[in-house]
Design a protein around this motif. Structure first.
Motif, short mmCIF file in Angstrom:
data_model
loop_
_atom_site.label_atom_id
_atom_site.label_comp_id
_atom_site.label_asym_id
_atom_site.label_seq_id
_atom_site.Cartn_x
_atom_site.Cartn_y
_atom_site.Cartn_z
N ARG A 211 34.68 -18.40 -0.05
CA ARG A 211 34.54 -19.73 0.30
C ARG A 211 35.68 -21.10 -0.01
N TYR A 212 36.06 -19.70 -1.22
CA TYR A 212 37.09 -21.18 -2.01
C TYR A 212 38.59 -20.55 -2.24
N ALA A 213 38.52 -19.94 -1.32
CA ALA A 213 40.13 -19.31 -1.05
C ALA A 213 40.00 -18.82 0.14
N PRO A 214 40.07 -19.65 1.23
CA PRO A 214 40.26 -18.65 2.61
C PRO A 214 41.93 -18.99 3.33
N GLN A 215 41.81 -18.20 3.69
CA GLN A 215 43.57 -18.32 4.26
C GLN A 215 44.25 -17.82 2.80
N SER A 216 43.96 -16.83 2.25
CA SER A 216 44.22 -16.61 1.26
C SER A 216 44.90 -14.96 0.98
N HIS A 217 45.99 -14.32 0.28
CA HIS A 217 45.75 -12.60 0.30
C HIS A 217 45.06 -12.42 -1.00
N ALA B 237 37.53 -16.23 8.28
CA ALA B 237 37.66 -17.00 7.01
C ALA B 237 39.10 -16.48 6.55
N GLY B 238 40.30 -16.25 7.47
CA GLY B 238 41.07 -15.70 7.14
C GLY B 238 42.03 -15.10 6.26
N ILE B 239 40.83 -14.15 5.26
CA ILE B 239 41.23 -13.35 4.47
C ILE B 239 42.14 -12.34 4.78
N THR B 240 43.31 -11.97 3.93
CA THR B 240 43.43 -10.58 4.61
C THR B 240 43.76 -9.59 3.14
N VAL B 241 42.57 -8.75 3.20
CA VAL B 241 42.50 -8.04 2.03
C VAL B 241 43.72 -6.59 1.86
N THR B 242 43.70 -6.21 0.04
CA THR B 242 44.28 -5.30 0.47
C THR B 242 43.58 -4.67 -1.00
N ARG B 243 43.32 -3.01 -1.17
CA ARG B 243 43.45 -1.91 -1.88
C ARG B 243 43.72 -1.58 -2.55
N ALA B 244 43.45 -1.33 -3.86
CA ALA B 244 44.10 -0.34 -4.70
C ALA B 244 42.88 0.62 -5.68
N LEU B 245 41.61 1.04 -4.67
CA LEU B 245 40.65 1.40 -5.42
C LEU B 245 40.27 3.13 -5.81
N LEU C 79 31.63 -6.95 3.91
CA LEU C 79 31.73 -8.44 3.96
C LEU C 79 33.51 -8.41 4.78
N GLU C 80 33.98 -7.38 5.86
CA GLU C 80 35.29 -7.89 5.80
C GLU C 80 35.06 -8.24 6.53
N ALA C 81 33.88 -8.72 8.30
CA ALA C 81 34.07 -9.32 9.32
C ALA C 81 33.80 -11.18 8.92
N ASP C 82 33.27 -11.22 7.57
CA ASP C 82 33.58 -12.44 7.36
C ASP C 82 34.64 -13.27 5.64
N LEU C 83 35.03 -11.80 5.54
CA LEU C 83 36.55 -12.67 5.23
C LEU C 83 37.51 -12.35 6.13
N THR C 84 37.25 -11.68 7.32
CA THR C 84 38.56 -11.64 8.75
C THR C 84 38.22 -13.12 8.87
#
Length: 359
Positions: free
Chosen positions: A258-264, A225-233, A218-223
């Motif tokens: 869908r509901y939190a665009p432009q967010s972290h 939507a203006g979403i930056t993702v951090t991971r702690a897996l 989902l990386e392309a779709d999240l990007t």
């Protein structure tokens, strides 16, 4: 079962009294016939004593019968009245009135109070299930009507020559069909979960790897939507259905898109005792306390930030919870200061081989 419970309890009390009286009478007869002469060999008024004792026994018998009848009747009423209340409410429910409730008479036994409480809880669940079913049927019809109307309109336009059968048009039609297919599959998953028949194909794997794969997909779709993702897996070994858990993770991430665009968005996995944890937090608009309580209801959307125009069916989080519960776990929304929303899945590790750890 036949007979009136009041009468049966009263008859039982009377019978017990008669039995007790009979035992006493037989004991007195044996006493006067076999023991009295031996103890009092010089007594001259044995007949008088026997007559007086017989009269006393009869009086005690009459008093005992009246007392037993009164006690039996009162006891029967205390037992029967709650049952009558439950029966009356059950008849109303059988006719379709799911608002019926049983009333607890004063002075009832604790067991009767427990029975009525359980019955009323069952009636409340039936009423809620009936309301949810009616709402779900209406929501399903609404969800299906829109894409079907679009499909029919486009196909009718192509048949009438209004629309040219271009590749772009076919692509849009296929998208609508895919949306319908996804909706039907979501409804099927929820139906199987509600029936307790959601099949799981369990194997052992690291949940962190599945979540990472879902994020990569989902990386392309999240990007976009203006979403930056951090991971702690962190490693989180589990025995579960790999496909279903990835489906749940994707649903949570799609909710963010869908509901939190432009967010972290921060995603983490970890082992916590006998459980593994998946948590996804965003800095979007979040939900109020009232909305959080309804977030896992089917077809529910918050009016302000999570409207229908954003493309969701209102089934994402209910499916997440259904998958979590099918694994013996739970999904919940963790309260946090606004803005933002945190969705957490807690799942049992299940049957890991002896000696195997999460490292």
């Amino acid at each position: 079962m036949s007979g009136n419970l009041n009468a049966r309890i009263t008859k039982t009390m009377v019978a017990l009294t008669l039995i007790a009286t009979l035992v006493v009478s037989l004991g007195l007869m044996a006493y006067f016939l076999f023991i009295y002469d031996w103890i009092y060999p010089d007594s001259d008024d044995l007949a008088g004593w026997r007559t007086a004792d017989t009269v006393m026994v009869l009086l005690l018998l009459a008093f005992g019968l009246l007392t037993a009848s009164g006690i039996g009747w009162r006891l029967a009423r205390r037992i029967v009245e709650p049952l009558k209340s439950v029966a009356a409410a059950a008849r109303r429910i059988a006719t379709g009135d799911f608002s019926a409730r049983a009333d607890l008479p004063s002075g009832s036994f604790r067991e009767a109070a427990d029975l009525l409480a359980d019955f009323n809880a069952m009636a409340e669940r039936l009423e809620r299930a009936e309301a949810e079913l009616a709402y779900s049927n209406s929501a399903i019809a609404h969800e299906l009507r829109t894409p079907l109307t679009i499909l029919r309109g486009r196909l009718q336009g192509m048949s009438d020559g209004v629309f040219d059968p271009t590749p772009q048009l076919y692509t849009r039609l296929i998208e609508h069909v895919d949306h319908l297919s996804a909706l039907v599959e979501e409804l099927r998953t929820l139906a199987l979960s509600n029936a307790g028949q959601l099949e799981l194909n369990r194997d052992r794997f690291d949940l962190a790897g599945e979540v990472g794969a879902a994020l990569n997909g989902l990386e392309a779709d999240l990007t976009a939507a203006g979403i930056t993702v951090t991971r702690a897996l962190a490693p989180a070994r589990i025995e579960a259905d790999r496909t279903r858990l990835r489906q749940a993770c994707v649903a949570v991430l799609e909710n963010c898109r869908r509901y939190a665009p432009q967010s972290h968005v921060h995603v983490e996995t970890r082992a916590d005792g006998d459980e593994v944890v998946f948590r996804c937090s965003d800095t979007g608009p979040g939900l109020s306390a009232e909305d959080r309580a309804r977030a896992f209801d089917r077809f529910w959307r918050a009016d302000a930030s999570r409207g229908r125009s954003l493309g969701g069916s209102g089934l994402g989080l209910p499916i997440v919870r259904a998958i979590a519960r099918a694994h013996g776990g739970e999904a919940r929304i963790i309260p946090q200061p606004p803005p933002g929303l945190t969705v957490e899945l807690r799942l049992p590790k299940s049957a890991l081989p002896a000696g195997e750890t999460d490292d």
